[in-house]
Design a protein around this motif. Structure first.
Motif, mmCIF file in Angstrom:
data_model
loop_
_atom_site.group_PDB
_atom_site.id
_atom_site.type_symbol
_atom_site.label_atom_id
_atom_site.label_comp_id
_atom_site.label_asym_id
_atom_site.label_seq_id
_atom_site.Cartn_x
_atom_site.Cartn_y
_atom_site.Cartn_z
ATOM 1 N N ILE A 177 -6.645 4.884 -30.222
ATOM 2 C CA ILE A 177 -5.674 4.014 -29.554
ATOM 3 C C ILE A 177 -5.862 2.637 -30.186
ATOM 4 O O ILE A 177 -6.753 1.867 -29.824
ATOM 5 C CB ILE A 177 -5.924 3.944 -28.034
ATOM 6 C CG1 ILE A 177 -5.979 5.365 -27.452
ATOM 7 C CG2 ILE A 177 -4.838 3.139 -27.355
ATOM 8 C CD1 ILE A 177 -4.731 6.174 -27.642
ATOM 9 N N VAL A 199 -10.689 12.747 -22.593
ATOM 10 C CA VAL A 199 -9.260 12.556 -22.342
ATOM 11 C C VAL A 199 -8.885 12.878 -20.891
ATOM 12 O O VAL A 199 -8.049 12.203 -20.289
ATOM 13 C CB VAL A 199 -8.398 13.378 -23.332
ATOM 14 C CG1 VAL A 199 -8.554 14.882 -23.102
ATOM 15 C CG2 VAL A 199 -6.930 12.974 -23.228
ATOM 16 N N VAL A 224 -0.576 7.106 -25.345
ATOM 17 C CA VAL A 224 -1.527 8.191 -25.594
ATOM 18 C C VAL A 224 -0.780 9.457 -26.020
ATOM 19 O O VAL A 224 -1.171 10.132 -26.980
ATOM 20 C CB VAL A 224 -2.383 8.459 -24.341
ATOM 21 C CG1 VAL A 224 -3.156 9.767 -24.484
ATOM 22 C CG2 VAL A 224 -3.349 7.311 -24.104
#
Length: 444
Positions: A177, A199, A224
């Motif tokens: 990210i 995650v 995401v």
């Protein structure tokens, strides 16, 4: 091979010696497995090229289900986007959150059986299309809502949850990210690298604690999702490992597919990826246990459940089976004060902050009857229904932090003399930890 399988099925084993009958059963099972695999490969070859956009691009509505707020097929469709497949290459278009999607007016029609079980909310809110465990219903409803809101008619609907994404990340490797504005949303409190281990807690728990504004949470989810699908479409993962990850997601009912093309859907409906509650993909003695959140919040992240089938003593020549569901609220005792209001629901829907309310929807096999329900060993009332010929019992259960409750639903007059199995709403937990082995009652 199919002819050989059919010939073996025609042999009456009742008069055979055990030494002969057992190898016969094993040979039948082996041939069925091989025949089934060949059929699946043949069917996939027939529809996959078109569905993957080989002839012309396909657009699918992608629903990312959020298991922290349970719905029958997994969780609320918290994030939506159009996934374009062009000659096998994936690209993710503009995204929208369920809250941004708004209310559908007038409400879409819901068939009478499902309306009586799940209410007309299925046709009013995109978050509730999957109150039903029947994904063909949820998919077609979501497609109609999307077209009504955007004017775009998609070719099908694909659903996936963060646990399935963790399987895929195991194949693709971590994703970064990198957007500094996105990282700044959490004040540096969320990882800049998402992998198969982090995650799920990041998307289903930590994001609510670190990013307080729902609109900014949605922005994080969108970014995401974009990174994850970019990683999949980049082709950097090992094909065999990626296929294995997707297969596992399908096997755990975390990846579901509905096609708007009738011929394609007729083939899809033969397999578990269709998420159907009736039809060729459903085994004769299949039970179903589905969870719908009644808290109006994200507390299902803290609920641990087990589901077990108990084969009771036959009665009047019919099989009986009890479905046992045990649920525990693992949230801390002071969850009402320490967890974000967005997670607890803040009592908006009448549930004390920190507590969890769940509507447990239990399905039996075709033609069976719901005989009784118990809560912690005591008989209790339930709402009886029928859906596509299957008996249904609905109970609402509320758990305070640390509390455990067990629901038992007994189905009688089961005419399918086959080994029972159970399909359960995929949750944050691993499926192997939820679905326990079948137990046999002691019969005198």
């Amino acid at each position: 091979m199919r002819i050989s399988s059919e010939r073996l099925d025609q042999i009456d084993e009742s008069n055979l010696l055990p030494q002969v009958a057992e190898p016969l059963r094993q040979a039948r099972d082996d041939l069925r497995d091989v025949t089934g695999a060949l059929d699946a490969a043949s069917n996939a070859a027939a529809i996959a090229p078109d569905m993957l956009g080989i002839a012309s691009p396909r657009n699918y509505l992608l629903m990312i289900q959020n298991n922290a707020e349970s719905r029958a097929s997994g969780g609320i469709p918290g994030a939506l986007a159009v996934l374009t497949v062009d000659n096998g290459k994936l690209s993710l278009g503009a995204q929208i959150s369920a809250s941004e999607f708004g209310v559908i007016s007038p409400t879409l029609p819901v068939d009478l059986e499902q309306r009586s079980i799940f209410s007309t909310r299925m046709g009013k809110f995109i978050q509730d299309v999957n109150l039903t465990p029947d994904f063909p219903t949820a998919g077609s409803m979501a497609q109609a809502m999307w077209e009504k809101k955007t004017g775009q008619r998609v070719d099908g609907v694909l659903s996936i949850d963060p646990v399935a994404l963790s399987f895929i990340l195991n194949a693709t490797g971590p994703v970064q990210i990198s957007n500094p504005e996105l990282l700044a949303l959490s004040g540096g409190g969320l990882p800049s690298e998402l992998n198969s281990s982090n995650v799920v807690p990041t998307l289903l728990s930590d994001v609510y604690a670190k990013i307080k504004v729902p609109q900014l949470q949605d922005a994080y989810f969108a970014a995401v999702a974009q990174e994850l699908f970019s990683a999949v479409s980049s082709g950097k993962s090992e094909p065999e490992k990626l296929l294995s990850s997707i297969t596992r997601g399908v096997a755990e009912n975390r990846i579901l597919l509905w096609s708007n093309n009738e011929d394609e859907q007729a083939i899809v409906s033969r397999y578990p990826i269709s998420g159907s509650i009736a039809g060729p993909s459903v085994s004769p003695a299949q039970f179903g246990v589905y969870f719908n959140d009644g808290t109006g919040a994200k507390m299902d992240y803290y609920v641990e459940r087990t589901v077990q089938l108990v084969k009771e003593c036959p009665r009047d020549g019919y099989e009986q089976t009890t479905v046992r569901i045990t649920s525990t609220n693992t949230a801390p005792a002071n969850a009402g004060q320490t967890l974000p209001a967005y997670v607890t629901g803040d009592g908006v829907f009448g549930v004390t902050p920190g507590a969890v309310q769940t509507n447990i929807v239990t399905y039996g096999p075709m033609q069976a009857l719901v005989e009784a329900a118990k809560l912690n060993g005591e008989r209790t009332g339930f709402a009886p229904h029928v859906h596509s010929g299957r008996p249904v019992a609905v109970l609402a259960v509320q758990l305070a932090p640390g509390e455990t409750k067990t629901v038992e639903v007994t189905f009688a007059k089961i005419v399918q003399h086959a080994e029972p199995n159970v399909v359960v709403t995929p949750t944050v937990q691993a499926v192997k930890d939820v679905t326990l082995p079948t137990e046999n009652a002691a019969c005198g």
